[in-house]
Design a protein around this motif. Structure first.
Motif, PDB file in Angstrom:
ATOM      1  N   ASN A 134       0.808  -1.218   0.000  1.00  0.00           N
ATOM      2  CA  ASN A 134       0.000   0.000   0.000  1.00  0.00           C
ATOM      3  C   ASN A 134       0.845   1.275   0.000  1.00  0.00           C
ATOM      4  OD1 ASN A 134      -2.328  -1.555   0.083  1.00  0.00           O
ATOM      5  ND2 ASN A 134      -2.241  -1.701   2.313  1.00  0.00           N
ATOM      6  N   ALA A 135       2.138   1.140   0.246  1.00  0.00           N
ATOM      7  CA  ALA A 135       2.998   2.321   0.315  1.00  0.00           C
ATOM      8  C   ALA A 135       3.236   2.879  -1.083  1.00  0.00           C
ATOM      9  CB  ALA A 135       4.322   1.965   0.973  1.00  0.00           C
ATOM     10  N   LYS A 136       3.404   4.149  -1.161  1.00  0.00           N
ATOM     11  CA  LYS A 136       3.654   4.817  -2.441  1.00  0.00           C
ATOM     12  C   LYS A 136       5.137   5.162  -2.606  1.00  0.00           C
ATOM     13  CE  LYS A 136      -0.571   4.752  -3.695  1.00  0.00           C
ATOM     14  NZ  LYS A 136      -0.965   3.673  -4.568  1.00  0.00           N
ATOM     15  N   GLN A 137       5.982   4.418  -1.924  1.00  0.00           N
ATOM     16  CA  GLN A 137       7.426   4.627  -1.991  1.00  0.00           C
ATOM     17  C   GLN A 137       7.956   4.152  -3.346  1.00  0.00           C
ATOM     18  OE1 GLN A 137       9.537   2.461   1.000  1.00  0.00           O
ATOM     19  NE2 GLN A 137      11.285   3.828   0.964  1.00  0.00           N
ATOM     20  N   ALA A 138       8.910   4.871  -3.880  1.00  0.00           N
ATOM     21  CA  ALA A 138       9.508   4.489  -5.166  1.00  0.00           C
ATOM     22  C   ALA A 138      10.224   3.154  -5.019  1.00  0.00           C
ATOM     23  CB  ALA A 138      10.473   5.565  -5.632  1.00  0.00           C
ATOM     24  N   ALA A 139      10.197   2.378  -6.090  1.00  0.00           N
ATOM     25  CA  ALA A 139      10.792   1.041  -6.074  1.00  0.00           C
ATOM     26  C   ALA A 139      12.274   1.078  -5.731  1.00  0.00           C
ATOM     27  CB  ALA A 139      10.585   0.366  -7.433  1.00  0.00           C
ATOM     28  N   ILE A 140      12.977   2.081  -6.198  1.00  0.00           N
ATOM     29  CA  ILE A 140      14.421   2.154  -5.956  1.00  0.00           C
ATOM     30  C   ILE A 140      14.725   2.290  -4.468  1.00  0.00           C
ATOM     31  CG2 ILE A 140      14.610   4.656  -6.287  1.00  0.00           C
ATOM     32  CD1 ILE A 140      17.162   2.041  -7.451  1.00  0.00           C
ATOM     33  N   PHE A 141      13.877   2.974  -3.715  1.00  0.00           N
ATOM     34  CA  PHE A 141      14.098   3.128  -2.283  1.00  0.00           C
ATOM     35  C   PHE A 141      13.809   1.821  -1.542  1.00  0.00           C
ATOM     36  CE2 PHE A 141      13.022   7.603  -3.483  1.00  0.00           C
ATOM     37  CZ  PHE A 141      14.323   8.076  -3.380  1.00  0.00           C
ATOM     38  N   THR A 142      12.827   1.100  -1.994  1.00  0.00           N
ATOM     39  CA  THR A 142      12.524  -0.197  -1.398  1.00  0.00           C
ATOM     40  C   THR A 142      13.661  -1.174  -1.660  1.00  0.00           C
ATOM     41  OG1 THR A 142      10.160   0.201  -1.724  1.00  0.00           O
ATOM     42  CG2 THR A 142      10.847  -2.067  -1.333  1.00  0.00           C
ATOM     43  N   ILE A 143      14.151  -1.182  -2.889  1.00  0.00           N
ATOM     44  CA  ILE A 143      15.254  -2.080  -3.251  1.00  0.00           C
ATOM     45  C   ILE A 143      16.522  -1.687  -2.497  1.00  0.00           C
ATOM     46  CG2 ILE A 143      16.768  -2.784  -5.147  1.00  0.00           C
ATOM     47  CD1 ILE A 143      14.257  -2.586  -6.970  1.00  0.00           C
ATOM     48  N   SER A 144      16.784  -0.402  -2.384  1.00  0.00           N
ATOM     49  CA  SER A 144      17.989   0.024  -1.661  1.00  0.00           C
ATOM     50  C   SER A 144      17.896  -0.323  -0.180  1.00  0.00           C
ATOM     51  CB  SER A 144      18.237   1.522  -1.846  1.00  0.00           C
ATOM     52  OG  SER A 144      17.251   2.276  -1.195  1.00  0.00           O
ATOM     53  N   GLY A 145      16.711  -0.290   0.383  1.00  0.00           N
ATOM     54  CA  GLY A 145      16.528  -0.713   1.776  1.00  0.00           C
ATOM     55  C   GLY A 145      16.814  -2.196   1.945  1.00  0.00           C
ATOM     56  N   GLN A 146      16.389  -2.978   0.972  1.00  0.00           N
ATOM     57  CA  GLN A 146      16.653  -4.415   0.989  1.00  0.00           C
ATOM     58  C   GLN A 146      18.160  -4.672   0.873  1.00  0.00           C
ATOM     59  OE1 GLN A 146      14.430  -6.326  -2.085  1.00  0.00           O
ATOM     60  NE2 GLN A 146      14.200  -8.219  -0.942  1.00  0.00           N
ATOM     61  N   LEU A 147      18.810  -3.960  -0.029  1.00  0.00           N
ATOM     62  CA  LEU A 147      20.271  -4.073  -0.182  1.00  0.00           C
ATOM     63  C   LEU A 147      20.997  -3.645   1.091  1.00  0.00           C
ATOM     64  CD1 LEU A 147      20.855  -2.769  -3.791  1.00  0.00           C
ATOM     65  CD2 LEU A 147      21.747  -4.894  -2.871  1.00  0.00           C
ATOM     66  N   GLU A 148      20.515  -2.596   1.712  1.00  0.00           N
ATOM     67  CA  GLU A 148      21.136  -2.111   2.936  1.00  0.00           C
ATOM     68  C   GLU A 148      21.056  -3.157   4.046  1.00  0.00           C
ATOM     69  OE1 GLU A 148      20.791   1.637   6.045  1.00  0.00           O
ATOM     70  OE2 GLU A 148      19.068   1.110   4.794  1.00  0.00           O
ATOM     71  N   SER A 149      19.892  -3.752   4.239  1.00  0.00           N
ATOM     72  CA  SER A 149      19.731  -4.778   5.275  1.00  0.00           C
ATOM     73  C   SER A 149      20.662  -5.961   5.042  1.00  0.00           C
ATOM     74  CB  SER A 149      18.288  -5.280   5.310  1.00  0.00           C
ATOM     75  OG  SER A 149      17.408  -4.269   5.664  1.00  0.00           O
ATOM     76  N   ALA A 150      20.712  -6.433   3.806  1.00  0.00           N
ATOM     77  CA  ALA A 150      21.549  -7.584   3.490  1.00  0.00           C
ATOM     78  C   ALA A 150      23.030  -7.238   3.605  1.00  0.00           C
ATOM     79  CB  ALA A 150      21.232  -8.090   2.091  1.00  0.00           C
ATOM     80  N   THR A 151      23.417  -6.037   3.198  1.00  0.00           N
ATOM     81  CA  THR A 151      24.812  -5.626   3.292  1.00  0.00           C
ATOM     82  C   THR A 151      25.256  -5.538   4.745  1.00  0.00           C
ATOM     83  OG1 THR A 151      24.618  -4.413   1.216  1.00  0.00           O
ATOM     84  CG2 THR A 151      26.478  -3.861   2.621  1.00  0.00           C
ATOM     85  N   ILE A 152      24.415  -5.005   5.585  1.00  0.00           N
ATOM     86  CA  ILE A 152      24.724  -4.951   7.018  1.00  0.00           C
ATOM     87  C   ILE A 152      24.897  -6.363   7.562  1.00  0.00           C
ATOM     88  CG2 ILE A 152      23.780  -4.382   9.297  1.00  0.00           C
ATOM     89  CD1 ILE A 152      22.546  -1.867   7.946  1.00  0.00           C
ATOM     90  N   GLY A 153      24.017  -7.276   7.175  1.00  0.00           N
ATOM     91  CA  GLY A 153      24.145  -8.670   7.609  1.00  0.00           C
ATOM     92  C   GLY A 153      25.428  -9.308   7.128  1.00  0.00           C
ATOM     93  N   PHE A 154      25.805  -9.018   5.882  1.00  0.00           N
ATOM     94  CA  PHE A 154      27.043  -9.576   5.328  1.00  0.00           C
ATOM     95  C   PHE A 154      28.255  -9.019   6.063  1.00  0.00           C
ATOM     96  CE2 PHE A 154      30.521  -9.805   2.248  1.00  0.00           C
ATOM     97  CZ  PHE A 154      30.467 -11.151   1.913  1.00  0.00           C
ATOM     98  N   VAL A 155      28.281  -7.723   6.278  1.00  0.00           N
ATOM     99  CA  VAL A 155      29.414  -7.093   6.963  1.00  0.00           C
ATOM    100  C   VAL A 155      29.541  -7.628   8.393  1.00  0.00           C
ATOM    101  CG1 VAL A 155      30.280  -4.890   7.863  1.00  0.00           C
ATOM    102  CG2 VAL A 155      29.434  -5.038   5.527  1.00  0.00           C
ATOM    103  N   VAL A 156      28.437  -7.733   9.103  1.00  0.00           N
ATOM    104  CA  VAL A 156      28.480  -8.276  10.463  1.00  0.00           C
ATOM    105  C   VAL A 156      28.983  -9.718  10.445  1.00  0.00           C
ATOM    106  CG1 VAL A 156      27.040  -8.954  12.441  1.00  0.00           C
ATOM    107  CG2 VAL A 156      26.760  -6.707  11.397  1.00  0.00           C
ATOM    108  N   SER A 157      28.530 -10.518   9.492  1.00  0.00           N
ATOM    109  CA  SER A 157      28.991 -11.903   9.382  1.00  0.00           C
ATOM    110  C   SER A 157      30.489 -11.976   9.104  1.00  0.00           C
ATOM    111  CB  SER A 157      28.248 -12.635   8.262  1.00  0.00           C
ATOM    112  OG  SER A 157      26.886 -12.696   8.528  1.00  0.00           O
TER     113      SER A 157
END
Length: 120
Positions: free
Chosen positions: A70-93
């Motif tokens: 339902n959010a009207k957020q641009a796709a690029i911001f959603t994708i970048s948020g997903q990349l950010e979460s995974a990158t943080i997980g990778f760096v911590v690992s």
């Protein structure tokens, strides 16, 4: 672009980045683990174990970052948020694995020094 497509594109981009990083780390990790483990078979096991861990942690975080339909957020911001979460997980690992390996490297070096000095 609908929410499902944004999620899948973000997941594919995220895991692509993780795979590139794993390919970059593969040979140095294998060499280090061969030295620490003493045999190539043990090193291959621990390399595989490390790669699976370094792949699954970011995957789990990327899967948890689902876009709101339902959010009207641009796709690029959603994708970048997903990349950010995974990158943080990778760096911590990687940091945790580096800390663990550095402990064993220090211990292995201490043992080598002790064996070298015991013959004097």
């Amino acid at each position: 672009m609908n929410a499902e497509m944004v999620f899948l594109v973000g997941l594919a981009a995220t895991m692509g980045v993780v795979l590139i990083a794993l390919l970059y780390l593969r040979n140095p990790l294998q060499t280090l683990l061969t030295d620490l483990c003493g045999t190539p078979d043990r090193a291959r096991f621990w390399t595989a174990f490390s790669n699976i861990t370094l792949f699954l942690v970011p995957l789990a975080l990327a899967l948890d970052h689902q876009p709101d339909a339902n959010a009207k957020q641009a796709a690029i911001f959603t994708i970048s948020g997903q990349l950010e979460s995974a990158t943080i997980g990778f760096v911590v690992s990687v940091i945790v694995m580096g800390f663990i390996l550095s402990t064993y490297i220090s211990r292995a070096n201490s043992i080598r020094v002790a064996k070298g000095n015991s013959g004097l």
